[in-house]
Design a protein around this motif. Sequence first.
Motif, mmCIF file in Angstrom:
data_model
loop_
_atom_site.group_PDB
_atom_site.id
_atom_site.type_symbol
_atom_site.label_atom_id
_atom_site.label_comp_id
_atom_site.label_asym_id
_atom_site.label_seq_id
_atom_site.Cartn_x
_atom_site.Cartn_y
_atom_site.Cartn_z
ATOM 1 N N GLY A 161 0.824 -1.211 0.000
ATOM 2 C CA GLY A 161 0.000 0.000 0.000
ATOM 3 C C GLY A 161 0.856 1.258 0.000
ATOM 4 O O GLY A 161 0.569 2.217 -0.728
ATOM 5 N N ALA A 199 -10.087 -1.451 9.725
ATOM 6 C CA ALA A 199 -10.900 -2.355 8.903
ATOM 7 C C ALA A 199 -11.926 -3.156 9.693
ATOM 8 O O ALA A 199 -12.912 -3.623 9.114
ATOM 9 N N ARG A 233 -12.462 -12.412 12.545
ATOM 10 C CA ARG A 233 -11.601 -11.235 12.317
ATOM 11 C C ARG A 233 -10.914 -11.320 10.955
ATOM 12 O O ARG A 233 -10.809 -10.332 10.224
ATOM 13 N N VAL A 283 -11.587 -8.337 8.161
ATOM 14 C CA VAL A 283 -10.554 -7.452 7.589
ATOM 15 C C VAL A 283 -10.336 -7.745 6.093
ATOM 16 O O VAL A 283 -10.225 -6.813 5.288
ATOM 17 N N SER A 313 -5.895 -9.542 -3.643
ATOM 18 C CA SER A 313 -6.151 -10.884 -3.118
ATOM 19 C C SER A 313 -4.801 -11.539 -2.863
ATOM 20 O O SER A 313 -3.897 -10.918 -2.293
ATOM 21 N N PHE A 368 4.453 -8.385 5.631
ATOM 22 C CA PHE A 368 3.349 -9.350 5.670
ATOM 23 C C PHE A 368 3.643 -10.561 6.577
ATOM 24 O O PHE A 368 2.775 -11.020 7.301
HETATM 25 N N1 LIG Z 1 3.424 -9.515 0.864
HETATM 26 C C1 LIG Z 1 2.963 -10.654 0.389
HETATM 27 O O1 LIG Z 1 3.694 -11.648 0.270
HETATM 28 C C2 LIG Z 1 1.523 -10.758 -0.047
HETATM 29 C C3 LIG Z 1 1.161 -11.847 -0.860
HETATM 30 C C4 LIG Z 1 -0.158 -11.956 -1.274
HETATM 31 C C5 LIG Z 1 -1.079 -11.013 -0.899
HETATM 32 N N2 LIG Z 1 -0.703 -9.964 -0.098
HETATM 33 C C6 LIG Z 1 -1.737 -8.990 0.284
HETATM 34 O O2 LIG Z 1 -1.278 -7.701 0.004
HETATM 35 C C7 LIG Z 1 -1.914 -6.758 0.873
HETATM 36 C C8 LIG Z 1 -0.858 -5.851 1.475
HETATM 37 O O3 LIG Z 1 -0.009 -6.635 2.300
HETATM 38 P P1 LIG Z 1 1.534 -6.275 2.536
HETATM 39 O O4 LIG Z 1 2.326 -7.358 1.956
HETATM 40 O O5 LIG Z 1 1.812 -4.890 2.152
HETATM 41 O O6 LIG Z 1 1.578 -6.479 4.127
HETATM 42 P P2 LIG Z 1 1.948 -5.462 5.312
HETATM 43 O O7 LIG Z 1 3.305 -4.897 5.062
HETATM 44 O O8 LIG Z 1 1.714 -6.248 6.547
HETATM 45 O O9 LIG Z 1 0.865 -4.271 5.186
HETATM 46 C C9 LIG Z 1 -0.488 -4.528 5.490
HETATM 47 C C10 LIG Z 1 -1.280 -3.237 5.493
HETATM 48 O O10 LIG Z 1 -2.636 -3.534 5.869
HETATM 49 C C11 LIG Z 1 -2.983 -2.726 7.007
HETATM 50 N N3 LIG Z 1 -3.937 -3.410 7.877
HETATM 51 C C12 LIG Z 1 -3.893 -4.677 8.337
HETATM 52 N N4 LIG Z 1 -4.930 -4.899 9.171
HETATM 53 C C13 LIG Z 1 -5.641 -3.743 9.230
HETATM 54 C C14 LIG Z 1 -6.806 -3.331 9.933
HETATM 55 N N5 LIG Z 1 -7.461 -4.146 10.786
HETATM 56 N N6 LIG Z 1 -7.267 -2.069 9.746
HETATM 57 C C15 LIG Z 1 -6.617 -1.211 8.917
HETATM 58 N N7 LIG Z 1 -5.490 -1.530 8.246
HETATM 59 C C16 LIG Z 1 -5.012 -2.784 8.407
HETATM 60 C C17 LIG Z 1 -1.663 -2.517 7.735
HETATM 61 O O11 LIG Z 1 -1.758 -1.444 8.657
HETATM 62 P P3 LIG Z 1 -0.795 -1.389 9.972
HETATM 63 O O12 LIG Z 1 0.555 -0.913 9.488
HETATM 64 O O13 LIG Z 1 -1.480 -0.401 10.859
HETATM 65 O O14 LIG Z 1 -0.734 -2.757 10.537
HETATM 66 C C18 LIG Z 1 -0.761 -2.240 6.533
HETATM 67 O O15 LIG Z 1 -0.944 -0.934 6.066
HETATM 68 C C19 LIG Z 1 -2.677 -7.586 1.912
HETATM 69 O O16 LIG Z 1 -4.051 -7.620 1.562
HETATM 70 C C20 LIG Z 1 -2.059 -8.972 1.778
HETATM 71 O O17 LIG Z 1 -2.952 -10.004 2.151
HETATM 72 C C21 LIG Z 1 0.578 -9.826 0.343
#
Ligand SMILES: NC(=O)c1ccc[n+]([C@@H]2O[C@H](COP(=O)([O-])OP(=O)(O)OC[C@H]3O[C@@H](n4cnc5c(N)ncnc54)[C@H](OP(=O)(O)O)[C@@H]3O)[C@@H](O)[C@H]2O)c1
Length: 277
Positions: A16, A55, A100, A104, A132, A183
């Motif tokens: 993000g 969320a 949960r 989310v 996703s 993540f």
């Molecule tokens: N990285 C991967 O390998 C991977 C692979 C497949 C899919 N994805 C998807 O990609 C998306 C982004 O993940 P990322 O890799 O960037 O992980 P990340 O670095 O953990 O970032 C996750 C983001 O989601 C926010 N978030 C989580 N729970 C929340 C809640 N209850 N309310 C509001 N915000 C919330 C976090 O906010 P905080 O900083 O406040 O926690 C953070 O901004 C996710 O949907 C994840 O499932 C990631």
Amino acid sequence: MARKVWFITGVSRGLGLALAQTALAAGHMVIGTTRDGVAPEGLSGPRLNILALEATDLEGVALVVNQAHALHGRLDVVVNNAGYGLIGPIEAASAQEIERQFTVNVFAPLAVLRAALPHMRARGRGHILNISSVAAIAPAPGAGLYAASKSALWALTQSLAQEAAPFGIWTTTVSPGPFRTDFLSDHSMRRTAATIPAYEASASGQATQALMARAGVQAGDPAKAARAILEIVEADEPPVDLLLGAAALTRARARLDRFDEDAARWEVLTRAADFTD
Ligand SMILES: NC(=O)c1ccc[n+]([C@@H]2O[C@H](COP(=O)([O-])OP(=O)(O)OC[C@H]3O[C@@H](n4cnc5c(N)ncnc54)[C@H](OP(=O)(O)O)[C@@H]3O)[C@@H](O)[C@H]2O)c1
């Protein structure tokens, strides 16, 4: 390239944050959300607004989308990015942990897009992107509830793509493989509180160990993912599905090949289930 208004959930870190930075650098306006409404380090500028979104507060989510729309009078691109993973065997997850995870990863994105759609339909344009995971297409053991939540998001996005297209709205499911973000960190990833020792030496435990061993060395580059997402938003005909990262492509193809094999092998039985008239 026309300047667009982007609404992106979860810009505090990871994909993000990279997406918000890339969209701003390309000249767009970005309304990003963080849990506390404060911009993270590395994200600033006159074309940036940050709103608070938690969320799990589903009523609040819809209000935030309307607040975002009011800022510039339009939302061109809406990205449901905020999410997290729950790991542990399906049997070990509590009702609260499951609820949960779906709140989310599914209900909050649903609340976002349900609030954004009336605005987009009224203008006859827009693009919704739901982040996703390749786990939605090719679920692994050890993270079944995360996969199930992302599959739900994938399926509703597929339907939405067909429903919204007549109104000039593009819809894309983005399915990343492993990307080098937080993540897999203790900050983001949750483990089921209950553990069941019998699973630890089994496929579930092994898959979890292999998953966690990738923390910090994932092949996917978030900045390149962000540029890919910008590219499809600018495309004349954006895709319904975008896989991100070579590992996602390999894993999704293996699952789809297996699906084809099963469909071919059992074709006679499948066809025989219809009435004969
Ligand atoms: N990285 C991967 O390998 C991977 C692979 C497949 C899919 N994805 C998807 O990609 C998306 C982004 O993940 P990322 O890799 O960037 O992980 P990340 O670095 O953990 O970032 C996750 C983001 O989601 C926010 N978030 C989580 N729970 C929340 C809640 N209850 N309310 C509001 N915000 C919330 C976090 O906010 P905080 O900083 O406040 O926690 C953070 O901004 C996710 O949907 C994840 O499932 C990631």
